[in-house]
Motif scaffolding. Structure first.
Motif, mmCIF file in Angstrom:
data_model
loop_
_atom_site.group_PDB
_atom_site.id
_atom_site.type_symbol
_atom_site.label_atom_id
_atom_site.label_comp_id
_atom_site.label_asym_id
_atom_site.label_seq_id
_atom_site.Cartn_x
_atom_site.Cartn_y
_atom_site.Cartn_z
ATOM 1 N N ALA A 60 10.562 29.745 23.200
ATOM 2 C CA ALA A 60 11.603 30.708 22.835
ATOM 3 C C ALA A 60 11.889 31.715 23.943
ATOM 4 C CB ALA A 60 11.218 31.448 21.562
ATOM 5 N N GLU A 61 10.948 31.914 24.829
ATOM 6 C CA GLU A 61 11.095 32.958 25.840
ATOM 7 C C GLU A 61 12.357 32.809 26.693
ATOM 8 O OE1 GLU A 61 10.190 36.571 26.940
ATOM 9 O OE2 GLU A 61 8.814 35.509 25.616
ATOM 10 N N PRO A 62 12.682 31.599 27.201
ATOM 11 C CA PRO A 62 13.914 31.485 27.990
ATOM 12 C C PRO A 62 15.182 31.774 27.185
ATOM 13 C CG PRO A 62 12.537 29.523 28.282
ATOM 14 C CD PRO A 62 11.924 30.347 27.188
ATOM 15 N N VAL A 63 15.111 31.586 25.876
ATOM 16 C CA VAL A 63 16.279 31.779 25.019
ATOM 17 C C VAL A 63 16.427 33.245 24.616
ATOM 18 C CG1 VAL A 63 17.358 31.129 22.831
ATOM 19 C CG2 VAL A 63 16.127 29.400 24.179
ATOM 20 N N VAL A 64 15.344 33.862 24.152
ATOM 21 C CA VAL A 64 15.436 35.220 23.602
ATOM 22 C C VAL A 64 14.824 36.299 24.487
ATOM 23 C CG1 VAL A 64 15.481 34.356 21.239
ATOM 24 C CG2 VAL A 64 13.297 35.054 22.261
ATOM 25 N N GLY A 65 14.158 35.910 25.560
ATOM 26 C CA GLY A 65 13.436 36.877 26.389
ATOM 27 C C GLY A 65 14.277 38.026 26.896
ATOM 28 N N GLY A 66 15.475 37.762 27.379
ATOM 29 C CA GLY A 66 16.333 38.826 27.886
ATOM 30 C C GLY A 66 16.718 39.817 26.801
ATOM 31 N N TRP A 67 17.032 39.303 25.635
ATOM 32 C CA TRP A 67 17.376 40.174 24.501
ATOM 33 C C TRP A 67 16.161 40.991 24.080
ATOM 34 C CZ3 TRP A 67 22.189 41.083 22.970
ATOM 35 C CH2 TRP A 67 23.173 40.189 23.409
ATOM 36 N N ARG A 68 15.019 40.340 24.007
ATOM 37 C CA ARG A 68 13.808 41.052 23.602
ATOM 38 C C ARG A 68 13.452 42.150 24.605
ATOM 39 N NH1 ARG A 68 9.274 38.830 23.674
ATOM 40 N NH2 ARG A 68 8.422 40.164 22.064
ATOM 41 N N ARG A 69 13.539 41.875 25.892
ATOM 42 C CA ARG A 69 13.194 42.903 26.886
ATOM 43 C C ARG A 69 14.099 44.123 26.766
ATOM 44 N NH1 ARG A 69 11.992 38.242 29.483
ATOM 45 N NH2 ARG A 69 14.022 38.009 30.482
ATOM 46 N N ARG A 70 15.344 43.904 26.382
ATOM 47 C CA ARG A 70 16.285 45.017 26.230
ATOM 48 C C ARG A 70 16.167 45.728 24.885
ATOM 49 N NH1 ARG A 70 21.845 42.460 27.028
ATOM 50 N NH2 ARG A 70 22.581 44.533 26.477
ATOM 51 N N ASP A 83 4.521 21.895 13.941
ATOM 52 C CA ASP A 83 5.797 22.104 14.625
ATOM 53 C C ASP A 83 6.663 23.031 13.781
ATOM 54 O OD1 ASP A 83 5.103 20.331 16.684
ATOM 55 O OD2 ASP A 83 5.879 18.611 15.574
ATOM 56 N N VAL A 84 7.441 23.862 14.459
ATOM 57 C CA VAL A 84 8.411 24.716 13.786
ATOM 58 C C VAL A 84 9.754 24.583 14.476
ATOM 59 C CG1 VAL A 84 6.774 26.436 12.917
ATOM 60 C CG2 VAL A 84 7.804 26.754 15.157
ATOM 61 N N ARG A 85 10.795 24.920 13.721
ATOM 62 C CA ARG A 85 12.151 24.978 14.262
ATOM 63 C C ARG A 85 12.736 26.325 13.900
ATOM 64 N NH1 ARG A 85 14.977 20.587 15.905
ATOM 65 N NH2 ARG A 85 16.912 21.183 14.889
ATOM 66 N N PHE A 86 13.469 26.868 14.838
ATOM 67 C CA PHE A 86 14.197 28.106 14.607
ATOM 68 C C PHE A 86 15.669 27.730 14.593
ATOM 69 C CE2 PHE A 86 10.228 29.147 16.666
ATOM 70 C CZ PHE A 86 9.745 30.204 15.910
ATOM 71 N N GLU A 87 16.229 27.645 13.381
ATOM 72 C CA GLU A 87 17.600 27.168 13.236
ATOM 73 C C GLU A 87 18.599 28.282 12.984
ATOM 74 O OE1 GLU A 87 17.559 24.100 10.275
ATOM 75 O OE2 GLU A 87 16.343 22.774 11.545
ATOM 76 N N LEU A 109 20.623 27.456 19.498
ATOM 77 C CA LEU A 109 19.767 27.001 18.402
ATOM 78 C C LEU A 109 20.237 25.637 17.942
ATOM 79 C CD1 LEU A 109 19.542 30.298 16.320
ATOM 80 C CD2 LEU A 109 17.969 29.479 18.079
ATOM 81 N N PRO A 110 19.427 24.812 17.341
ATOM 82 C CA PRO A 110 18.052 25.093 16.973
ATOM 83 C C PRO A 110 17.107 25.026 18.180
ATOM 84 C CG PRO A 110 18.582 22.846 16.378
ATOM 85 C CD PRO A 110 19.845 23.478 16.915
ATOM 86 N N LEU A 111 15.978 25.665 17.997
ATOM 87 C CA LEU A 111 14.936 25.712 18.998
ATOM 88 C C LEU A 111 13.659 25.208 18.338
ATOM 89 C CD1 LEU A 111 13.828 26.879 21.733
ATOM 90 C CD2 LEU A 111 13.504 29.016 20.511
ATOM 91 N N GLY A 112 13.015 24.246 18.946
ATOM 92 C CA GLY A 112 11.778 23.704 18.384
ATOM 93 C C GLY A 112 10.576 24.136 19.193
ATOM 94 N N ALA A 113 9.424 24.187 18.524
ATOM 95 C CA ALA A 113 8.183 24.546 19.195
ATOM 96 C C ALA A 113 7.009 23.902 18.472
ATOM 97 C CB ALA A 113 8.006 26.058 19.219
ATOM 98 N N SER A 114 5.990 23.568 19.246
ATOM 99 C CA SER A 114 4.728 23.081 18.686
ATOM 100 C C SER A 114 3.713 24.205 18.757
ATOM 101 C CB SER A 114 4.217 21.874 19.474
ATOM 102 O OG SER A 114 5.088 20.782 19.301
ATOM 103 N N VAL A 115 3.014 24.407 17.666
ATOM 104 C CA VAL A 115 2.023 25.473 17.593
ATOM 105 C C VAL A 115 0.636 24.842 17.628
ATOM 106 C CG1 VAL A 115 1.125 27.372 16.185
ATOM 107 C CG2 VAL A 115 3.597 26.940 16.299
ATOM 108 N N HIS A 116 -0.126 25.200 18.651
ATOM 109 C CA HIS A 116 -1.464 24.634 18.844
ATOM 110 C C HIS A 116 -2.560 25.681 18.861
ATOM 111 C CE1 HIS A 116 0.008 20.599 19.741
ATOM 112 N NE2 HIS A 116 1.011 21.204 20.341
ATOM 113 N N PRO A 140 11.248 30.948 11.439
ATOM 114 C CA PRO A 140 10.595 29.653 11.664
ATOM 115 C C PRO A 140 10.632 28.803 10.400
ATOM 116 C CG PRO A 140 8.935 31.330 11.312
ATOM 117 C CD PRO A 140 10.272 32.026 11.283
ATOM 118 N N GLU A 141 10.915 27.533 10.586
ATOM 119 C CA GLU A 141 10.885 26.579 9.476
ATOM 120 C C GLU A 141 10.027 25.387 9.879
ATOM 121 O OE1 GLU A 141 12.011 26.909 6.457
ATOM 122 O OE2 GLU A 141 12.906 28.845 6.867
#
Length: 175
Positions: free
Chosen positions: A17-27, A71-75, A144-151, A88-89
């Motif tokens: 998610a960082e490349p997608v939301v990182g700029g918004w989050r930093r601001r 695995d989760v998806r952010f849709e 979106l959607p953005l998928g991620a694996s949680v380990h 997360p779904e």
């Protein structure tokens, strides 16, 4: 100081998610400016850093090892009154991690007990005006959607200004 010295949190870091939301989050999310990467919170605040010894670390390792990677998806987006977030779904596996920690350490309820229901979320912006939320949604919707694996779940700690990762606990149960 924006954070309490010795405060800790258990987080599912979502590197994808960082490349997608990182700029918004930093601001627009002060936790990002303090060094916290894109994440879904398992529990905050957790125990004070002074209470986290080898025994607690071992218990956390065992507790999280009993859970499966998932695995989760952010849709889409969700809102709290002062937060824009990605939902997360499915949310169930994150809730299960929170419930397991709270069952072991009931003295540290999620968000200090401030909310009746814990909603897993990845904050994009916090404490902003409505226009910022609408602008962020419009800018991010096409990514979106953005998928991620949680380990793993990570333990993060604050020195009052910055947050740093202190430990990582793999989810090891067989899928």
């Amino acid at each position: 100081m924006p954070y309490r010295v010795g405060e800790t949190a258990l987080l599912v870091v979502v590197e994808a998610a960082e490349p997608v939301v990182g700029g918004w989050r930093r601001r627009f999310d002060r936790s990002a400016a303090a060094g916290v990467p894109a994440h879904v919170t398992v529990l905050v605040p957790f125990l004070d850093v002074a209470r986290i010894d080898d025994g607690v670390l071992g218990e956390l390792r065992q507790l999280f090892a009993a859970h499966r990677p998932f695995d989760v998806r952010f849709e889409g987006f969700g809102r709290f009154p002062d937060v824009l977030y990605l939902a997360p779904e499915p949310a169930g596996p994150v809730r299960a991690l929170t419930e397991a920690v709270v069952a072991r350490w009931p003295e540290v309820p999620p968000y200090g007990g401030a909310f009746a229901e814990v909603v897993p979320h990845l904050t994009v912006a916090h404490g902003q005006v409505e226009d910022v939320y609408r602008e962020a949604e419009a800018a991010l919707a096409g990514r979106l959607p953005l998928g991620a694996s949680v380990h793993a779940v990570e333990l993060w700690g604050s020195d009052g200004d910055r947050w740093r990762r202190r430990a990582r606990f793999p989810l090891l149960a067989a899928r």
